[in-house]
Design an enzyme around this catalytic site. Sequence first.
Site, mmCIF file in Angstrom:
data_model
loop_
_atom_site.group_PDB
_atom_site.id
_atom_site.type_symbol
_atom_site.label_atom_id
_atom_site.label_comp_id
_atom_site.label_asym_id
_atom_site.label_seq_id
_atom_site.Cartn_x
_atom_site.Cartn_y
_atom_site.Cartn_z
ATOM 1 N N CYS A 120 -3.055 -15.157 -1.170
ATOM 2 C CA CYS A 120 -1.848 -15.963 -1.359
ATOM 3 C C CYS A 120 -1.447 -15.839 -2.819
ATOM 4 O O CYS A 120 -2.239 -16.127 -3.715
ATOM 5 C CB CYS A 120 -2.175 -17.416 -1.006
ATOM 6 S SG CYS A 120 -1.040 -18.604 -1.733
ATOM 7 N N ASN A 154 -1.214 -3.120 -6.765
ATOM 8 C CA ASN A 154 -0.686 -2.050 -5.913
ATOM 9 C C ASN A 154 0.412 -2.586 -5.015
ATOM 10 O O ASN A 154 0.188 -3.539 -4.269
ATOM 11 C CB ASN A 154 -1.797 -1.464 -5.043
ATOM 12 C CG ASN A 154 -1.346 -0.206 -4.327
ATOM 13 O OD1 ASN A 154 -1.000 0.776 -4.971
ATOM 14 N ND2 ASN A 154 -1.305 -0.248 -3.008
ATOM 15 N N GLU A 155 1.580 -1.999 -5.119
ATOM 16 C CA GLU A 155 2.693 -2.353 -4.228
ATOM 17 C C GLU A 155 2.729 -3.863 -3.971
ATOM 18 O O GLU A 155 2.587 -4.317 -2.828
ATOM 19 C CB GLU A 155 2.586 -1.590 -2.910
ATOM 20 C CG GLU A 155 2.793 -0.105 -3.060
ATOM 21 C CD GLU A 155 2.759 0.651 -1.736
ATOM 22 O OE1 GLU A 155 2.216 0.126 -0.758
ATOM 23 O OE2 GLU A 155 3.269 1.775 -1.698
ATOM 24 N N GLU A 313 3.561 7.600 -5.726
ATOM 25 C CA GLU A 313 2.913 8.037 -4.483
ATOM 26 C C GLU A 313 3.962 8.649 -3.568
ATOM 27 O O GLU A 313 5.065 8.107 -3.436
ATOM 28 C CB GLU A 313 2.329 6.848 -3.698
ATOM 29 C CG GLU A 313 1.189 6.121 -4.326
ATOM 30 C CD GLU A 313 0.721 4.966 -3.420
ATOM 31 O OE1 GLU A 313 0.951 5.012 -2.200
ATOM 32 O OE2 GLU A 313 0.156 4.004 -3.963
ATOM 33 N N GLU A 361 -7.517 5.088 6.381
ATOM 34 C CA GLU A 361 -6.483 6.097 6.119
ATOM 35 C C GLU A 361 -7.017 7.526 6.193
ATOM 36 O O GLU A 361 -6.504 8.415 5.527
ATOM 37 C CB GLU A 361 -5.819 5.796 4.773
ATOM 38 C CG GLU A 361 -5.089 4.464 4.843
ATOM 39 C CD GLU A 361 -4.302 4.091 3.600
ATOM 40 O OE1 GLU A 361 -3.189 3.562 3.740
ATOM 41 O OE2 GLU A 361 -4.821 4.309 2.487
#
Length: 669
Positions: A120, A154-155, A313, A361
Site C-alpha cells: 500500500c 520499478n514502474e 525496457e 517470466e
Amino acid sequence: MTARWTGPWPTEGIAFGADYNPEQWPEEVWADDVALMREAGVTLVSLGIFSWGQLEPAQGVFDFGWLDRIIDLLHENGIGVDLATPSAAPPVWLHLAHPEMLPVDADGLRLTHGSRESWCVSSPIIRHHATRIARVIAERYGHHPAVRMWHVSNELACHNGRCYCDVSAAAFRDWLGKEYADIDALNLAWGTAFWGQRYASFDQILPPRRTTTIANPGQRLDFERFSSDAFVAHLEAEAAVLREVTPHLPVTTNYMVMGDFHQIDYTQTTPLVDIVSNDHYLSAEDPRGWAELAFSADRVRGLAGGEPWVLMEHSTSAVNWQPRNLAKEPGQLLRNSLQHVARGSDGVLFFQWRQSRAGAEKYHSGMVPHAGRDSQLFRDVVELGATLGRLAEVRGSRVEQARVALLWDTQAWWAAELEAHPTVDLRYLDLARRLHGALVDAGVAVDVLPAGTALDGYDVVLVPTLYLAPQDLSDRLTDVVDRGGQVLVSYFSGIVDASDRVLLGGYPGAFRDLLGVRVEEFAPLAAEGTTTLSDGSTGEVWTERMTSSGAEVIATYLDGPSVGGPAVTRRDTPSGGAAWYLSTRLDDPSLADLLGRVLAAAGVSSLVPSPGGLEVVRRTSGSGSWLFALNHTSIDLPLHVSGHDLVADRRHEAGTDVPARGVVVVRED
Ligand code: GLA
Ligand code: GLA
C-alpha cells in the site's frame, strides 16, 4: 518543467543493455554474461531491481558480497550500472512482520505476498523501509565508479496502483483536508446533494470502495489524484535520500507510458527525475502496434520537455503476459529499437539480459535466450549493438520541434472514463492515437504534449476528447488562433470543471467562444452505427445536436440522430487562424482528409517528400541532422534525402529505397 540533467550522460554513446538479474544464476554464469555483454556491445545494465530479499535476508542482516562482486566485474569490463532501489520487491520477512502493509482492493480483500510490488503506497511501513534500504545502498555503492544512475523502484503503481485499506482511507482524508477549504467546499465539488451523499465532516469519508451502484464521480476522481500523488510522494522520498548521499548521480524511475496505463499523472513526477525513462511493450497482435509505439515515444518526449530520454525496457521478442505472445519478425527488433531512438531516446534497454530459467517470466524473451549464444536472437542483439555503436553521434541531439502539437492529459483521461457516460464506445485515448497515427502516416512531425505545456511556436494544435481541460487552455488556444494558427477540437472536450461538474449553458462550456458553436445534446450512435456527412465523410460512435454561433459549417449530418445539423465547423479569425470543431468520430480515411485540410490551412507538410508507409523523424544538433526512416510495409520505398546511412554504413543517395521492413538513419549532407 523537467529537471534538466547537466551532468554526464550515463554512457558515452546511446545506452545499450538491459535489466540484469545475476542473482537468478549461479556465479559461474556471470563470467559468461559479461563476455556476451562485451560481444553485444552492452554499455549499461539495471541492477538490483528485485534484489531486496537477497541483499537483506533478515532485518538488518545484509549480504552485499554478491553485489560487490558483480558490480566490480561489470566495472572491469567497462559496463555501467543503473542501480535500483529495491522497493518493488519487499522481502518476505517484511511482509510477515507487517501484513498491514499489503494492499486492499475495492472489495475489501487484502492481497497476500508472493509476487511483487505488493504494498500500500500510503503505508508508513514501506516508506520507512524503502527509504532505509535506499540509503544503505546509496552509501555502499553510490561512489562506485561503475554506478552511473539511480533507478527508483520499478514502474511505480504498475500492480499496486490503488489501495482501499484503512490507512489509505486516513491518508485520503488528509489529502482532501488540504485540497478543500472545508467540508462544504467538498460537498459542492462532489455534488453530494445528489443521492443525499452529504458529508458532515472529513472523518466520514472513505475511499470509493465497492458500493451498490454508481459511486460518486467527484470522489472517484479525487481518489485517482490522491493515489497518483501518493506514488509521487514515494518517488520524492526515495529520490531525496539518493540525492542527499550522491548528488553527482542522475535519478530516474521507469515510467509506463504505453497502452492504457494511466495510474500516475507523470507531469507531477518529471520535476523529481533528472532523466526521464520509459518502458514500452508492443501489443503484439495489433498490426499497427508500431504506430502505438511511436505515439508512446512522442508522449515520453513531451513529458521530458523535448530532452533526450531513455527507453529503459522493451523486449527482444515475445513477452509472456499477453493472451498470445507473438515472437518478433525478422528485422522488427531493430525497427522497434530505432523507432524509439528516432523519437528522442538515447538508450535502448531491455527486460531482461538473460531469459530466466525459472519464475513468473521464464517465457519472456531476453537478450540471451534459453537457446544461448548460438541463436538468431542473440545474433540480432549483437547486430543491434553494432548498429547503435555507429549511431553514437546521434546522442544528445534533439527531435526537431514540430509545428504540430497534440495535447493529452491524465486528469482528463481519469475523468473521461468514469462510469455512466453517454456511450461505452468512447475511450479517452482513441482519437489522440488515431490523429497521431494519421500524422505519422502523412510523414508530418508532431509533438505530443501534456495539456499544460506552453503552445508558443506551434502552428497547429490538436485537442482530442479533452473532457476535462486545464482552466487556462481556452485562453491559450485563443492566442494560437489569434496569431494565425489552426486549432482542432473534438467532441467531448471541455465539458466539465476540475471537479467533474458540467460547465452549463451548452457544451463544450470551456470552448464555446473559441469554437463559435453550442451543443445542446450528445447523440451517440448504436453499436456499429455510422452516419454520413455532407462532405462524404463517415462518422462513428458519436454525434452532437448543435448550432453554430459564428462558425462556418464545413459539413452537416445527412442522417442519424443529429440529421440536418452541423457536424464539422470552423471559426476563422482575422489573422488567418481558425478554430475547427469536430463533433463525430470520423473513420480513418475521413479523419486523414480533415487533418489534411487543417494542415494545409497552416501550410504544414511532410518532413520529406515520401510515399505513405515510411515513418520519418528528424533529430538535429549543432553538429548535424539525422533523418530516421522506417519502412513498416512489405515493399521497398524511396527516401529523398542524401547523406550517409549509419545503419548500413554506406552512402544513401536521394531516391534510394528503404528496404521493405527496413530502416535507414541518414546523416544528412
Ligand atoms: C431509477 C431511479 C432514479 C434514477 C433513474 C435513472 O428510476 O429510481 O433515481 O436513478 O433510475 O434512470
Ligand atoms: C515490466 C517490468 C519488468 C518485467 C516486464 C515484462 O516492464 O518492469 O520487471 O516484468 O514488464 O514485460
